[in-house]
Write an enzyme that holds these catalytic residues in place. Structure first.
Site, short mmCIF file in Angstrom:
data_model
loop_
_atom_site.label_atom_id
_atom_site.label_comp_id
_atom_site.label_asym_id
_atom_site.label_seq_id
_atom_site.Cartn_x
_atom_site.Cartn_y
_atom_site.Cartn_z
N HIS A 173 0.89 -1.11 0.05
CA HIS A 173 -0.13 0.03 0.08
C HIS A 173 1.02 1.26 0.22
O HIS A 173 2.16 1.14 0.41
CB HIS A 173 -0.97 0.09 1.38
CG HIS A 173 -1.71 0.93 1.18
ND1 HIS A 173 -1.59 2.46 1.90
CD2 HIS A 173 -3.01 1.16 0.89
CE1 HIS A 173 -2.54 2.98 1.86
NE2 HIS A 173 -3.55 2.43 1.44
N ARG A 175 1.16 3.48 1.98
CA ARG A 175 1.65 4.21 3.20
C ARG A 175 2.69 3.12 3.59
O ARG A 175 3.59 3.65 4.58
CB ARG A 175 0.60 3.93 4.31
CG ARG A 175 -0.27 5.09 4.02
CD ARG A 175 -1.41 5.07 5.34
NE ARG A 175 -0.22 5.64 6.36
CZ ARG A 175 -0.01 4.89 7.60
NH1 ARG A 175 -0.35 3.83 7.66
NH2 ARG A 175 0.52 5.53 8.38
N LYS A 176 3.11 2.13 2.99
CA LYS A 176 4.28 1.36 3.25
C LYS A 176 5.75 1.89 2.61
O LYS A 176 5.50 2.79 1.71
CB LYS A 176 4.14 0.06 2.71
CG LYS A 176 2.81 -0.73 3.31
CD LYS A 176 2.57 -0.27 4.82
CE LYS A 176 1.40 -1.03 5.41
NZ LYS A 176 0.08 -0.18 5.01
N LEU A 177 7.00 1.43 2.88
CA LEU A 177 8.03 1.89 2.45
C LEU A 177 8.15 1.74 0.72
O LEU A 177 8.64 2.49 0.10
CB LEU A 177 9.30 1.15 2.89
CG LEU A 177 10.01 2.15 4.12
CD1 LEU A 177 8.88 1.90 5.47
CD2 LEU A 177 11.25 1.48 4.63
#
Length: 371
Positions: A173, A175-177
């Site tokens: 997603h 919002r992940k790294l």
């Protein structure tokens, strides 16, 4: 969180489109191999999200009605929801105050004869005690699903967070790294389990669409069990391959920003920032701070002041048992979970964050503390 996407990702996606192979295909296969190698797993199975990865993990473990699965309430609600997808009952366990993670003790406190599995989360990228929890799960005779949604680039005991996991679920997603827009991965070392997961994500077919189209002879596929459409596209995988190459640099940058936050926040009374556990390193997917009673204002007051001055901080990690979707449940006491979700906030931390930005944010927090 602002994803770091650039011209390389745009070109990779465009090449996938121009190739004519936009559904699950060769880029997905390569992304699976490269990601599994990066996190120290034997096999990777790309899927449409981490939520579907968790669902398939429980299906693979044959968890179903009548079973209980221990989960943290302190997690995005998908962790608990996946248990309900298979007809089992989520049982909420409390977490450690410093890491936000389940421990052997908190799991054991709610474990029963009906416990079939545990879903342990590497919360916000902070690795849980992999050695301790894996050993305990083996001793209890229950499956351990590692929710590594936020943990790409984190380490435990000198290894990638997913290395040695019986089964782990990952998120891509934004919002992940690293991101593929939406998307997820299951990693595991069991070749037979990986083969079944590949069938489960593609309607239960005994041969993938990619292999069928690549065959010079007609292939009459069979559908071996009732399954799902949880596939990743080659467009997403093309982006993911570029993102995977960025991972070491992203982790290094985030850890440097986190180190600077620690320096700036060190003299503020009543404010406790998240840190590495003794046994590993976090990728700082989230940088949260816990406000103790000695801090000058409440968490919600701090969030309001930050927002009013243009800082997009967020509340701490949610607690699923406090949401309307789980109002029908009556879990035991979860004091640490409730404290963390009530009294913590997540500060901005992303590749575009400057030293001046950090100075400004910490300046507000210092003002609010009265120091």
């Amino acid at each position: 969180m602002i994803p770091q996407l650039g011209e390389e990702e745009a070109q990779a996606a465009a090449e996938a489109v121009r190739s004519g192979w936009v559904a699950q295909g060769p880029r997905v296969a390569r992304f699976e191999q490269d990601f599994a190698a990066t996190v120290g797993a034997g096999h990777g199975v790309a899927v449409s999200s981490c939520t579907t990865a968790l669902h398939l993990a429980l299906v693979l473990l044959d968890v179903g009605p009548g079973d209980e699965v221990v989960v943290p309430s302190l997690s995005f609600i998908a962790t608990a929801n996946a248990v309900r997808y298979v007809g089992a009952t989520p049982v909420f366990a409390d977490v450690d105050l410093d890491t936000g993670n389940l421990t052997v003790e908190t799991i054991d406190a709610v474990r029963t004869a009906r416990t079939r599995a545990v879903i342990a989360v590497h919360q916000g990228g902070v690795p849980f005690d992999t050695a301790g929890l894996r050993k305990a799960a083996d001793g209890w005779g229950v499956g351990l699903v590692e929710d590594a949604a936020c943990a790409a680039g984190s380490t435990a005991y000198g290894q990638p967070a997913g290395a040695g996991a019986a089964i782990a679920a990952w998120s891509f997603h934004p919002r992940k790294l690293i991101t593929t827009g939406e998307g997820g991965m299951v990693t595991l070392d069991d070749a037979e389990g990986a083969a079944r997961l590949r069938r489960l994500r593609e309607h239960g077919m005994n041969v993938s669409a990619a292999d069928r189209h690549a065959s010079a002879q007609p292939v009459l596929e069979a559908y071996l069990e009732t399954a799902y459409n949880y596939r990743m596209t080659d467009i997403q995988a093309a982006v993911g391959l570029v993102q995977l190459g960025r991972l070491p640099g992203l982790v290094a940058q985030r850890r440097a920003l986190a180190a600077r936050y620690h320096e700036l926040l060190a003299d503020i009374d009543g404010l406790v920032p998240v840190r590495d556990p003794a046994y590993g390193q976090t990728n700082y997917q989230s940088f949260w701070v816990l406000l103790n009673p000695s801090y000058g204002v409440s968490r919600d007051e701090a969030l309001a002041e930050l927002a009013g001055r243009g800082v997009s901080a967020r509340r701490g990690i949610m607690a699923a048992h406090l949401e309307p979707a789980y109002a029908d449940m009556t879990p035991g006491p979860l004091p640490v979970t409730e404290r963390l979700t009530r009294d913590s906030l997540i500060l901005p931390l992303h590749h575009a964050l400057s030293a001046d930005d950090q100075d400004f944010i910490v300046g507000i927090l210092r003002e609010l503390s009265g120091r």
